[in-house]
Design an enzyme around this catalytic site. Structure first.
Site, PDB file in Angstrom:
ATOM      1  N   GLY A 128      41.806 103.565 114.402  1.00 50.53           N
ATOM      2  CA  GLY A 128      41.717 104.349 115.626  1.00 50.53           C
ATOM      3  C   GLY A 128      42.036 103.520 116.857  1.00 50.53           C
ATOM      4  CE1 TYR A 129      42.749  99.017 116.138  1.00 52.75           C
ATOM      5  CE2 TYR A 129      44.936  98.129 116.499  1.00 52.75           C
ATOM      6  CZ  TYR A 129      43.659  97.986 115.999  1.00 52.75           C
ATOM      7  OH  TYR A 129      43.313  96.835 115.367  1.00 52.75           O
ATOM      8  CB  SER A 130      47.426 105.732 119.083  1.00 56.24           C
ATOM      9  OG  SER A 130      48.166 104.694 118.515  1.00 56.24           O
ATOM     10  CD  GLU A 245      49.774  97.602 112.795  1.00 54.97           C
ATOM     11  OE1 GLU A 245      49.197  97.123 113.795  1.00 54.97           O
ATOM     12  OE2 GLU A 245      49.929  98.809 112.603  1.00 54.97           O
TER      13      GLU A 245
END
Ligand SMILES: Cc1cc2nc3c(=O)[nH]c(=O)nc-3n(C[C@H](O)[C@H](O)[C@H](O)COP(=O)(O)OP(=O)(O)OC[C@H]3O[C@@H](n4cnc5c(N)ncnc54)[C@H](O)[C@@H]3O)c2cc1C
Lengths: 387, 374
Positions: A128-130, A245
């Site tokens: 859950g970054y964006s 990543e």
């Protein structure tokens, strides 16, 4: 788990390759081979368990944490054989991202609490970054976590979270300090998806699969000890993950398996004897070969304990754009079948002509768009002045 | 000069048609109308009322007697807001075929229904996924007991939603054209979906009995070739509409989406690529005008074929370039099924592959225009 640990790295490459090949041939479910799209957890659970039981679920983790501890050379063989056999990805955010991160930066308690359950597949992670307004400019994220006693209270929205509908946990970036400069008020938080106040809405992608989700947080209480690293220092934590990543996203596997699909279709269409096609295939083959070379160079760097520099961005660009060119050529040689959704019947077999093309679309977007990767190269590698 | 007057008159007439079509498009067409895969008979009727089914039909068949060049702006205007109905397949292609064999009573009857918007026909001509499938394997066999159709046709639009099919078949070495109802005995459909969600099917004909009256022609090779060329240019015109639609949406997005406290359209890397897409759009527009003019002026079958391939090669390629870039410039939201830009990509995938993709038409163009290698 009673896993007999072997010293794979001491084996000859050939012997290791034969072992891995045999393992996949023996254990991998036939009906899941060469999957054109991302598989859901429900479909991959059995395979996850098999890998887990044999101690093969985390090939890159150090042996002391339950991984196979493969050196980069062996890891590449592992990946090559996995691709050659058409093995689909399990939901692997825990294995590829959270695990390595916790091994590097987690507290002893966090390692003990989370790593084993990633290995067994009891806990499945999502990222859950964006947020709707924080994509390329991730540091402008606004989902906030406010300290209240020994809990953080989280409010806001994440988006494009891959397979969050199958996740038991999310690793996320939250704003813990609104006064500080953008990057400096962000923390890295581990969240149990069963916590009250979390709503997950799956979204369909262009190819018609529910591959990612919007996730809403409404007064979600998260224990204070679920922070990784220090409060307000989450940007640095996430950045360390970013090189993993980029390495992972630059892995030749996408392009390699696409090239194999292209070869298959060229036989089905008879184009494999056509000199024009052969020229283009040869060019793509070399693009993939050199991608492999680049990939090995960067993985060797990791093996030798060196930090990855910003130049790792070239992997992601070259890997995904090669993948995309292969997808284009598949559609091209498919001729009229290129207009069909799903598999078309050729003499000699069925073939889904658009799946590679569709899969290539997000690859140049996720994990930092290729535009952002180019900005990194021009700015941080070539040191060109900004406008 | 009469020529100039003719031209002015023609342009005025084209403008009238385009205005009417644009008004219709604004009223009736939208991404929301595109999403369900099914064809709306009401919109089909509406298109007929605009005279679109009849544009290419001669005056005496109740048509407008127009030429391909007149059709181009209309199809462009319909393609831009996304058109679900298979106007090119079931009207332009089917209509051209029927006009070509219109001396036949059944064909004349079908043509009348088509012009009225009461007929949704599929044209079953292709037997492989390749453009070059010269030899027709489907056969129409005739003896004292009657006529029998056997064979297989692929990529037939609009699949089982069609009322009936115009099927090409080999009849003693000549190309016959027959009318077959989709539910006739011996007809089996393998239904599928095109990339854009539209209906398509592979049809199997297993000793299907054909009434003598339904044999529209026993010598339709030239009519078929020419009708396919007209349809190829028409599909290219629809692709031009898709390019313009995708460009508008994407340029709007570049003007409004903000990251790093700036609209993303202010980033020079995106500006340059937007400029490149604009070049593709303008190349496409001139390619199709030239193709339509060449086609009308053509004296030979070779010249007509060259014109059609010129249009489809450019438009199939340009539309894919533009719509792929459109997705990229939208970022994550471009990859959702919820944003409309994806519909443009999917419609483009469908139309660019149908009737021959860019590579196939380049190959044909080379064959038609370049000297044989020594
Ligand atoms: C399939 C898929 C899965 C994903 N999974 C996850 C996930 O699990 N978890 C998660 O947190 N996120 C995930 N993402 C989100 C992904 O990281 C973002 O989509 C990506 O960072 C881009 O952000 P955005 O979509 O907001 O696009 P934007 O940032 O709005 O970009 C729009 C366009 O502008 C360009 N642009 C932006 N800034 C610049 C600049 N400075 N210079 C030049 N061009 C620029 C971009 O390159 C792009 O072309 C996923 C995305 C996809 C497509």
């Amino acid at each position: 788990m009673t896993v007999e640990h072997q010293n794979w790295n001491a084996m000859s490459d050939d012997a290791f390759r034969a072992l891995v090949r045999n393992f996949f041939a023996t254990h991998y479910p036939e009906h899941l081979r060469y999957s054109p799209s991302r598989r859901r957890l429900s479909e991959m659970r059995g395979w996850y368990d098999t890998l887990s039981e044999h101690g093969w679920i985390a090939p890159a983790w150090p042996a002391e944490y339950g991984g196979m501890g493969l050196d980069p050379g062996k890891l590449v063989i592992f990946i090559e054989e996995q691709e050659a056999h058409g093995v689909a990805r399990v939901p692997d955010h825990g294995i590829i991202m959270v695990g390595p991160l916790l091994i590097q930066q987690g507290s002893p308690e966090q390692k003990k609490r989370y790593l084993p359950k990633i290995l067994t597949g009891e806990e499945i992670w999502c990222q859950g970054y964006s947020e709707p307004n924080a994509g390329s400019d991730l540091a402008s994220l606004r989902t906030e976590a406010v300290l209240d006693g020994d809990h953080f209270v989280v409010n806001g929205q994440k988006t494009w979270s891959t397979l969050a509908q199958d996740g038991t946990h999310m690793f996320m970036l939250v704003r813990t300090n609104k006064e500080a400069r953008k990057q400096e008020g962000i923390s890295f938080l581990l969240v149990d998806m069963k916590t009250p106040g979390i709503t997950v809405r799956p979204m369909r992608t262009l190819s018609g699969h529910e591959e990612f989700c919007e996730v809403f947080f409404d007064d979600v209480r998260v224990p204070k000890e679920n922070i990784v690293g220090e409060i307000d220092k989450g940007w640095g934590v996430a950045k360390a993950l970013l090189s993993f990543e980029r390495l992972f996203l630059g892995s030749p596997k996408l392009a390699q398996s696409a090239l194999a699909r292209l070869a298959t279709l060229s036989v089905l269409t008879g184009r494999d004897r056509d000199p024009i096609f052969r020229d283009r295939f040869a060019a793509l083959q070399m693009d993939v070969d050199d991608l492999n070379g680049l990939y090995r160079r960067f993985t060797a760097q990791v093996r030798d304990g060196e930090r990855l520099g910003p130049d790792v961005s070239i992997l992601k660009i070259w890997g995904t754009e090669t993948f995309s060119r292969i997808g284009d050529l598949i559609v091209e040689i498919a001729g009229g079948a290129g207009m069909m959704d799903g598999p078309s019947a050729f003499d000699g077999g069925n073939f889904d002509t658009l799946s590679t093309f569709y899969n290539a679309r997000p690859s140049t977007i996720y994990g930092g768009t290729n535009e952002i990767q180019r900005n990194i190269i021009s700015g941080n590698v070539l040191n060109l002045p900004s406008a | 000069m009469t020529n100039n007057n003719d031209n002015a008159e023609r342009r005025a007439q084209q403008q009238l048609i385009t205005d009417a079509v644009t008004a219709f498009a604004r009223r009736e067409l939208s991404p929301a109308a595109m999403r369900p895969g099914t064809i709306s008979r009401k919109r089909w009727q509406g298109l007929a009322e605009l005279g679109l089914m009849a544009m290419l039909l001669p005056d005496e068949a109740g048509g407008l007697g127009l030429k391909i060049g007149d059709l181009v702006p209309a199809l462009e205007a319909l393609g831009k807001p996304l058109l679900r109905e298979p106007l090119v397949a079931s009207s332009v292609l089917a209509g051209s075929l029927l006009v070509g064999v219109a001396r036949n009573a059944k064909a004349a009857d079908l043509l009348e229904q088509l012009a009225a918007g009461a007929l949704l026909a599929g044209v079953a001509w292709q037997e492989t996924y390749r453009l070059e499938g010269d030899h027709i394997k489907t056969t129409l066999a005739s003896d004292a007991h009657g006529h029998v159709l056997s064979g297989r046709k692929v990529l037939v639009v609009p699949g089982s939603e069609a009322d009936g099919l115009l099927v090409s078949a080999n009849a003693d070495g000549k190309t016959a054209l027959v009318w077959v109802s989709v539910d006739a005995e011996g007809v089996r459909a393998e239904n599928g979906r095109t990339a854009d969600g539209g209906a398509v099917a592979t049809f199997h004909f297993d000793n299907v009995k054909i009434d003598a009256a339904d044999i529209l022609s026993t010598d339709a090779a030239d009519v078929l070739a020419q009708s396919l060329q007209v349809a190829t240019i028409a599909a290219s015109a629809e692709l031009l509409g898709l390019i313009r639609g995708a460009m508008d949406i994407t340029m709007d997005y570049l003007r409004t989406r903000k990251q790093f406290n700036k609209t993303i359209g202010s980033f020079q890397s995106l500006q340059h690529r937007a400029a490149d897409l604009f070049i593709q759009q303008e190349l496409s527009a001139v390619a199709i005008s030239r193709a339509a003019a060449d086609f009308e002026a053509a004296a030979t079958a070779q010249e007509r074929a060259t014109a059609a391939s010129r249009a489809k090669a450019r438009l199939s390629s340009a539309a894919l370039i533009v719509t792929k870039e459109a997705i990229q410039m939208h970022g994550g939201i471009g990859y959702t099924d919820e944003h409309d830009i994806g519909l443009y990509l999917k419609r483009t995938l469908t139309l660019s592959a149908w009737l021959g993709n860019a590579a196939e038409h380049r190959a044909r163009f080379a064959e038609l225009t370049m000297d044989e290698a020594a």
